[in-house]
Design a protein around this motif. Structure first.
Motif, PDB file in Angstrom:
ATOM      1  N   SER A 153       0.820  -1.213   0.000  1.00 37.86           N
ATOM      2  CA  SER A 153       0.000   0.000   0.000  1.00 37.86           C
ATOM      3  C   SER A 153       0.856   1.266   0.000  1.00 37.86           C
ATOM      4  N   ILE A 154       0.203   2.373  -0.387  1.00 37.75           N
ATOM      5  CA  ILE A 154       0.767   3.715  -0.307  1.00 37.75           C
ATOM      6  C   ILE A 154      -0.195   4.543   0.531  1.00 37.75           C
ATOM      7  N   ILE A 155       0.353   5.383   1.406  1.00 41.45           N
ATOM      8  CA  ILE A 155      -0.488   6.289   2.185  1.00 41.45           C
ATOM      9  C   ILE A 155      -0.045   7.722   1.916  1.00 41.45           C
ATOM     10  N   LEU A 166      -3.788   4.378  -0.933  1.00 38.41           N
ATOM     11  CA  LEU A 166      -3.761   4.066  -2.358  1.00 38.41           C
ATOM     12  C   LEU A 166      -3.406   2.593  -2.502  1.00 38.41           C
ATOM     13  N   GLN A 167      -4.347   1.814  -3.027  1.00 40.51           N
ATOM     14  CA  GLN A 167      -4.160   0.371  -3.181  1.00 40.51           C
ATOM     15  C   GLN A 167      -4.143   0.032  -4.670  1.00 40.51           C
ATOM     16  N   PHE A 193      -8.897   2.481  -3.964  1.00 38.44           N
ATOM     17  CA  PHE A 193      -9.026   1.063  -4.325  1.00 38.44           C
ATOM     18  C   PHE A 193      -9.156   0.925  -5.844  1.00 38.44           C
ATOM     19  N   GLU A 194      -8.025   0.731  -6.499  1.00 42.83           N
ATOM     20  CA  GLU A 194      -8.032   0.554  -7.956  1.00 42.83           C
ATOM     21  C   GLU A 194      -8.345  -0.887  -8.340  1.00 42.83           C
ATOM     22  N   THR A 235      -8.462   6.199 -11.457  1.00 44.06           N
ATOM     23  CA  THR A 235      -7.644   7.399 -11.259  1.00 44.06           C
ATOM     24  C   THR A 235      -6.157   7.072 -11.374  1.00 44.06           C
ATOM     25  N   ALA A 236      -5.855   5.889 -11.886  1.00 38.79           N
ATOM     26  CA  ALA A 236      -4.457   5.476 -12.040  1.00 38.79           C
ATOM     27  C   ALA A 236      -4.309   4.646 -13.313  1.00 38.79           C
TER      28      ALA A 236
END
Length: 400
Positions: free
Chosen positions: A222-224, A238-239, A337-338, A359-360
């Motif tokens: 994960s990214i925070i 951000l997953q 959550f992508e 969004t990614a």
């Protein structure tokens, strides 16, 4: 020595420009030289190399220097052409590169740590050299005198380090998953705060001084995004990775975050959208939709003569629900959550196609990435892999 790739026109994908593949071991750190067709690399094979692009289109080493032990990390300052190299032995060796990048002159050696140096960061504005090591010490030296100014003992050994010049705050991410903010004075260090949102160790940090946002990546995939400047404690998840996050770079001019992971994926995140915090998971002894008891709720199971169910959580509302009431899956990009995640049936109905708009964007580097560096002046990205190859990418098709 290094092959030039003839780029094929492909819309909205990173374009592979070159490969450098003359290494005996993995390149632990490498950077693109701004305003030059060049790369500096330090490797586990004990070499420091400066690669310049020749008329043939290939990269050849203009400097090939062998160190007494393996180099673990480095920091390069283009304005002063100062190269600071962290070593396995705990020392930091400093060099000055010539204007034509054909010569490297030793300047100073710092006896900074008792174990392998994990991160080194030169701050020109302060004339400070910050470093962390596997000895669990964060230190800073005066780069003019070489004198150690201070040290701070961390809870675990540090794998991520960033610095804000304006506030003199150091952001330290460690192997316990914690991020610590320290206030540095000339020879004093004070603890500001700590925060923890990762279940794995922090593997990368990226600070944007304009928006005053800190990004942390972790082995938990994960990214925070920590909103430091907003002073409200906002943390956005951000997953989008399936493996350990290995690098983070923020393109402030386009408000995009570039991240990479061990499985070779490169993800470009649009941060110019209004994102939402993920909800806290609620505690309950029974499903908050159908009120069926969970398997540890013996009293309700006995009273209602029903078998207890397994507890799940809706990623959108945070409610504790049973499997029957959360049988649907959905992406929720604005919550980070992508990939599809579990949501309760009522939340699934409320998510529109517009809410599911990604969004990614996702791209495959085709090698297991250990390090990444982005150079905003050229729009080029460098990735170093476990295959002992350094790749250079044109990111302008996707970062624009």
């Amino acid at each position: 020595m290094a092959a030039e790739i003839q780029p094929q026109p492909q819309a909205r994908k990173p374009c592979l420009l070159s490969k450098i593949d003359a290494f005996q071991e993995v390149v632990s750190t490498a950077v693109i030289i701004p305003k030059e067709d060049g790369v500096i690399s330090v490797s586990e094979d004990r070499t420091i190399r400066v690669w310049l692009k020749r008329d043939s289109g290939q990269y050849w080493p203009s400097i090939y220097h062998t160190m007494p032990s393996s180099s673990s990390c480095m920091s390069f300052n283009p304005e002063t052409r100062r190269l600071s190299v962290g070593m396995d032995t705990g020392s930091i060796c400093e060099f000055v590169l010539s204007e034509d990048y054909n010569k490297m002159t030793p300047a100073r050696t710092y006896q900074a740590h008792q174990g392998r140096v994990t991160v080194v960061l030169f701050v020109l504005e302060m004339e400070w050299l910050l470093s962390t090591g596997q000895d669990k010490n964060f230190t800073w030296h005066c780069s003019e005198s070489g004198q150690q100014l201070g040290t701070y003992r961390t809870a675990a050994w540090v794998s991520g380090l960033q610095f804000d010049v304006e506030t003199r705050h150091a952001f330290v991410g460690d192997q316990s998953g914690q991020v610590t903010i320290l206030k540095l004075e000339q020879d004093l260090c004070s603890l500001v705060t700590t925060f923890k949102g990762h279940t794995g160790n922090v593997t990368a940090l990226c600070w944007d001084p304009v928006t005053r946002v800190l990004f942390s990546g972790s082995s938990d995939h994960s990214i925070i995004m920590w909103d430091i400047g907003g002073r409200k404690g906002t943390a956005i998840e951000l997953q989008g990775h399936n493996d350990k996050v290995q690098g983070l770079c923020y393109a402030s001019h386009t408000r995009q975050l570039i991240s990479c992971s061990s499985d070779g994926s490169i993800v470009i995140w649009n941060m110019d959208v209004t994102r939402q915090e993920t909800p806290e998971w609620l505690d309950s002894d029974s499903c908050q939709k159908c009120e069926q008891p969970f398997f540890w709720n013996f009293k309700q199971m006995w009273d209602s003569k029903k078998i207890g169910l397994r507890q799940h959580h809706c990623r959108k509302c945070g409610q504790a629900v049973c499997g029957k009431c959360s049988s649907k899956r959905s992406t929720i990009p604005l919550m980070g959550f992508e990939f599809e995640v579990r949501v309760c049936d009522s939340c699934h109905e409320s998510i529109s196609d517009e809410d599911r708009a990604p969004t990614a964007t996702f791209h495959d580097s085709k090698h297991s990435i250990v390090y990444m560096h982005y150079e905003p002046t050229t729009g080029n990205l460098l990735t170093s892999g476990t295959d002992k190859i350094v790749k250079l990418w044109d990111m302008t098709p996707v970062v624009s």
